[in-house]
Design an enzyme around this catalytic site. Sequence first.
Site, PDB file in Angstrom:
ATOM      1  CG  ASP A 138      -1.966   1.102   1.119  1.00 46.42           C
ATOM      2  OD1 ASP A 138      -1.861   2.154   0.319  1.00 46.42           O
ATOM      3  OD2 ASP A 138      -2.891   1.076   1.888  1.00 46.42           O
ATOM      4  CG  ASP A 337      -4.076   4.676  -3.482  1.00 48.70           C
ATOM      5  OD1 ASP A 337      -3.156   4.238  -2.584  1.00 48.70           O
ATOM      6  OD2 ASP A 337      -5.160   4.076  -3.548  1.00 48.70           O
TER       7      ASP A 337
END
Length: 456
Positions: A138, A337
């Site tokens: 992440d 992201d």
Amino acid sequence: MKTPPNIQAMTTPTLPSLLLPLLTLLSLSQHKPAQATELARCTPSEHHGSTLTIMHLYGPCSPFRTSKSPPTWESNLLEMASRDEARLLYLTRMATTVTTSKKTIVPIASGRQIIQSTNYIVRVSVGTPPQPLLMAMDTSNDAAWIPCAGCVGCSPSVFDSTKSSTYKTLGCQAVQCKQVPNPSCTGSACTFNLTYGSSTIQANLSQDTFTLTATDTVPDYTFGCLQQVTGTSIPPQGLLGLGRGSFSLPSQTQSLYQSTFSYCLPSFKSLNFSGSLRLGTVGQPIRIKSTPLLKNPRRPSLYYVNMIGISVGRRLVDIPTATLEFNASTGAGTIFDSGTAVTRLVEPAYNAVRDEFRRRINGTVSTLGGFDTCYMGPIIAPTITLHFTGMNVTLPLDNILIRSTSGSLTCLAMAAAPANVNSVLNVIANMQQQNHRVLIDVPNSRLGVAREMCSS
Ligand SMILES: *[C@@H]1O[C@H](CO)[C@@H](O)[C@H](O)[C@H]1NC(C)=O
Ligand SMILES: *[C@@H]1O[C@H](CO)[C@@H](O)[C@H](O)[C@H]1NC(C)=O
Ligand SMILES: *[C@@H]1O[C@H](CO)[C@@H](O)[C@H](O)[C@H]1NC(C)=O
Ligand SMILES: *[C@@H]1O[C@H](CO)[C@@H](O)[C@H](O)[C@H]1NC(C)=O
Ligand SMILES: *[C@@H]1O[C@H](CO)[C@@H](O)[C@H](O)[C@H]1NC(C)=O
Ligand SMILES: *[C@@H]1O[C@H](CO)[C@@H](O)[C@H](O)[C@H]1NC(C)=O
């Protein structure tokens, strides 16, 4: 003719009947861990320097894979796109929450949204001797956390700290203990609690050796060792945060990798293919177009860049500049992201792009899940170029269109930011990053993008 973005349709149970054959709605709680034989097959046989293999969440090596036959890739994408709602909510809250005191709270486990919406996993070993784990990567989170053996409510507990000779819990006096939310001392150990929705987690702030590649071990890596999880949102795997903040992998391995890494995300279409996460300065592309990284002191985890425009075909779309502008105090701007499936633009920006795209196609528009610009049959679509300061990225059609396997429907694979959040953040997501190498070079404060077929 211009129907508003139908984002809500992604989460409502009453999906159009068109969708039902495509959608195999997968509930995370139903996922079973991969069998031992599968894990063995999935162990990468070779390492190239400081490079980790990136696997898809639903790939054959993922603990999320079900025993059911894998659904079609577009049903995967629709499922992931539906989970983006929660991800966006999380990212936006992260971007806009005001830090009240001088104390910086590092969100070591930021909530169920993050658990539900990480689409790629990497293999990391923890402890001595090393215990292999499949952790979700992440890039917008700093924390590492692992369901530890003995954890009440974690399923499965993957890391047994009692079998590691290098495992230690951090004491209350440790400087790291002052950075976690709600720290408390149980005995002398630093523990902390977090609540999210109806769920609560309790973790020990711990350290152990992380073995990232055959040659690279990091002693005393700080992570949250999950002890107790209540509620329905059970974290099923570890999380490996690659964000900018102080607990992240780039920060904790600064002397080894100089806060430099790159990744190539494999395509959703080919779950058997893997991508790569390359750590450190060695082996990174030398000539790569790049744009400056922007730092938001209020949101230290996020990799902000300055997106200045979007073209559909050769035409620069008319987007109000305020919808793209970086603003550290409001959290507005654009981030890259790794946990969001489909790029989201704030509504005026998305609408402008969508309208130009529709104008170019000039066909009958239909919808599919959260995608509001779909066409029957093959279409001749324009490319889309994202303009950043000093860098233009022209997306190939594979990064723009989702086509159903039957070939009957083709959709623009982007969407507007959900209307139910304080919508200020543009998120460049997985679908648009696939088969590109994204370089994060913190020392030189730049983000680079180069086309690379890491899967086809
Ligand atoms: C976590 O901390 C508690 C309280 O100090 C301790 O009893 C427990 O053994 C620790 N567990 C692990 C895995 O660190
Ligand atoms: C954290 O949760 C545990 C278990 O529910 C509880 O015993 C403890 O008091 C909580 N600590 C804090 C600081 O809230
Ligand atoms: C992926 O690999 C599995 C197991 O090796 C195989 O059964 C399946 O056909 C492969 N799928 C694709 C799309 O190549
Ligand atoms: C950021 O947004 C705030 C609130 O809307 C505004 O007052 C401020 O001028 C903006 N800053 C910049 C640099 O645009
Ligand atoms: C769009 O298609 C319609 C019907 O095929 C046609 O009459 C019209 O000229 C087209 N418009 C553009 C801008 O191509
Ligand atoms: C990006 O594209 C725009 C519009 O085509 C052009 O004016 C600009 O010079 C390009 N910038 C770079 C860095 O290539």
